[in-house]
Motif scaffolding. Sequence first.
Motif, PDB file in Angstrom:
ATOM      1  N   LEU A  22       0.866  -1.184   0.000  1.00 38.34           N
ATOM      2  CA  LEU A  22       0.000   0.000   0.000  1.00 38.34           C
ATOM      3  C   LEU A  22       0.900   1.230   0.000  1.00 38.34           C
ATOM      4  O   LEU A  22       1.634   1.487   0.963  1.00 38.34           O
ATOM      5  CB  LEU A  22      -0.917   0.013   1.231  1.00 38.34           C
ATOM      6  N   MET A  90     -10.962  -3.099   4.242  1.00 37.61           N
ATOM      7  CA  MET A  90     -10.418  -1.917   3.565  1.00 37.61           C
ATOM      8  C   MET A  90      -9.878  -2.347   2.207  1.00 37.61           C
ATOM      9  O   MET A  90      -9.242  -3.393   2.092  1.00 37.61           O
ATOM     10  CB  MET A  90      -9.293  -1.291   4.398  1.00 37.61           C
ATOM     11  N   ARG A  91     -10.156  -1.523   1.193  1.00 40.81           N
ATOM     12  CA  ARG A  91      -9.618  -1.782  -0.147  1.00 40.81           C
ATOM     13  C   ARG A  91      -9.017  -0.501  -0.707  1.00 40.81           C
ATOM     14  O   ARG A  91      -9.307   0.594  -0.223  1.00 40.81           O
ATOM     15  CB  ARG A  91     -10.727  -2.264  -1.106  1.00 40.81           C
ATOM     16  N   THR A  92      -8.197  -0.632  -1.730  1.00 39.70           N
ATOM     17  CA  THR A  92      -7.746   0.551  -2.455  1.00 39.70           C
ATOM     18  C   THR A  92      -7.967   0.327  -3.941  1.00 39.70           C
ATOM     19  O   THR A  92      -8.266  -0.797  -4.363  1.00 39.70           O
ATOM     20  CB  THR A  92      -6.275   0.902  -2.158  1.00 39.70           C
ATOM     21  N   ASP A  93      -7.858   1.395  -4.721  1.00 43.59           N
ATOM     22  CA  ASP A  93      -8.142   1.261  -6.151  1.00 43.59           C
ATOM     23  C   ASP A  93      -6.862   1.142  -6.972  1.00 43.59           C
ATOM     24  O   ASP A  93      -5.752   1.170  -6.423  1.00 43.59           O
ATOM     25  CB  ASP A  93      -9.054   2.391  -6.648  1.00 43.59           C
ATOM     26  N   CYS A  94      -7.017   0.996  -8.265  1.00 46.78           N
ATOM     27  CA  CYS A  94      -5.911   0.701  -9.167  1.00 46.78           C
ATOM     28  C   CYS A  94      -4.738   1.663  -8.976  1.00 46.78           C
ATOM     29  O   CYS A  94      -3.600   1.227  -8.845  1.00 46.78           O
ATOM     30  CB  CYS A  94      -6.379   0.695 -10.620  1.00 46.78           C
ATOM     31  N   ASP A  95      -5.012   2.967  -8.941  1.00 46.42           N
ATOM     32  CA  ASP A  95      -3.904   3.920  -8.848  1.00 46.42           C
ATOM     33  C   ASP A  95      -3.692   4.447  -7.424  1.00 46.42           C
ATOM     34  O   ASP A  95      -2.957   5.420  -7.214  1.00 46.42           O
ATOM     35  CB  ASP A  95      -4.065   5.064  -9.856  1.00 46.42           C
ATOM     36  N   GLN A  96      -4.329   3.799  -6.466  1.00 47.36           N
ATOM     37  CA  GLN A  96      -4.086   4.044  -5.035  1.00 47.36           C
ATOM     38  C   GLN A  96      -4.258   5.498  -4.596  1.00 47.36           C
ATOM     39  O   GLN A  96      -3.503   5.989  -3.755  1.00 47.36           O
ATOM     40  CB  GLN A  96      -2.692   3.523  -4.627  1.00 47.36           C
ATOM     41  N   ASP A  97      -5.262   6.159  -5.157  1.00 46.36           N
ATOM     42  CA  ASP A  97      -5.586   7.490  -4.632  1.00 46.36           C
ATOM     43  C   ASP A  97      -6.962   7.528  -3.961  1.00 46.36           C
ATOM     44  O   ASP A  97      -7.471   8.602  -3.639  1.00 46.36           O
ATOM     45  CB  ASP A  97      -5.473   8.573  -5.716  1.00 46.36           C
ATOM     46  N   ALA A  98      -7.539   6.335  -3.757  1.00 47.17           N
ATOM     47  CA  ALA A  98      -8.811   6.244  -3.053  1.00 47.17           C
ATOM     48  C   ALA A  98      -8.818   4.995  -2.183  1.00 47.17           C
ATOM     49  O   ALA A  98      -8.188   3.987  -2.518  1.00 47.17           O
ATOM     50  CB  ALA A  98      -9.969   6.205  -4.039  1.00 47.17           C
ATOM     51  N   TRP A 100     -11.444   2.432   0.082  1.00 44.50           N
ATOM     52  CA  TRP A 100     -12.831   2.005   0.298  1.00 44.50           C
ATOM     53  C   TRP A 100     -12.896   1.298   1.658  1.00 44.50           C
ATOM     54  O   TRP A 100     -12.169   0.331   1.869  1.00 44.50           O
ATOM     55  CB  TRP A 100     -13.273   1.063  -0.816  1.00 44.50           C
TER      56      TRP A 100
END
Lengths: 152, 152
Positions: A22, A90-98, A100
Amino acid sequence: MSALQFPEAPADKKALEEGDALSPRFDAAGLVTAVVTDAGDGMLLMVAHMNAEALALTLETGIAHYWSRSRKALWKKGETSGNLQHVVEMRTDCDQDAIWLRVKVLGHDATCHTGRRSCFYRTVGLKDGKATLAGDGTRPLFDAEETYREPA
Amino acid sequence: MSALQFPEAPADKKALEEGDALSPRFDAAGLVTAVVTDAGDGMLLMVAHMNAEALALTLETGIAHYWSRSRKALWKKGETSGNLQHVVEMRTDCDQDAIWLRVKVLGHDATCHTGRRSCFYRTVGLKDGKATLAGDGTRPLFDAEETYREPA
């Protein structure tokens, strides 16, 4: 203060999108967007922001922390109202600027400062060439005015 | 170009939170956050941004439009891949700085530019004092490299 540190986001797109570290892409203000849904039924509860400290504390404690842009302060959500958010996933998105967060809300099961379960209580429509809002019928689950009253 | 205009957000908090006019609180860059979920099962698909033009076009056409911060351009999502987003419902939040789109994705039913259904394909955990990511097992639904190849 949390001891958890995040590595700088890699310039390599593949590493960012497919890697197993992360490395959040904080914006110029040092924040990432946090999307919060109910782990039970998936309802979107709120959108907020996290700085590195809020993200670290959320990971370490399992209780959602944010950065309040209006108060410019770390924000342990529900500290006043009792409506703490227990993080189920907890999750994050492809480009790690969000980020969830899938949460279980404690207390009144209410997330919005208006007292409602969700901040997204109004639908948007078009009427006579204007964008209008309509309430979805949800009502406050606690007395927000009383709860957030400043001590005299 | 859309003719739809949005009124300035009212300074009065009650009007902003309980009123029936969509008056988005665009940030300094002229953007609001857009959260996009699948209208069928509620899966979080992506987080993006909208300027006034993208929001107006989305309302008028029923097809999701965004503002691409990296390309600095209006972005009709799915124009290249065919994975257009048909808007089933639009909502806004209490202080009107976020938009929620519940969509049906056309084409491959894939939203992420990696070819996956959702951009949120990795969970976040703590391991040996480090924040780590783990894939959720979802695989690309289309060949992203082929689809987004620049014409020679």
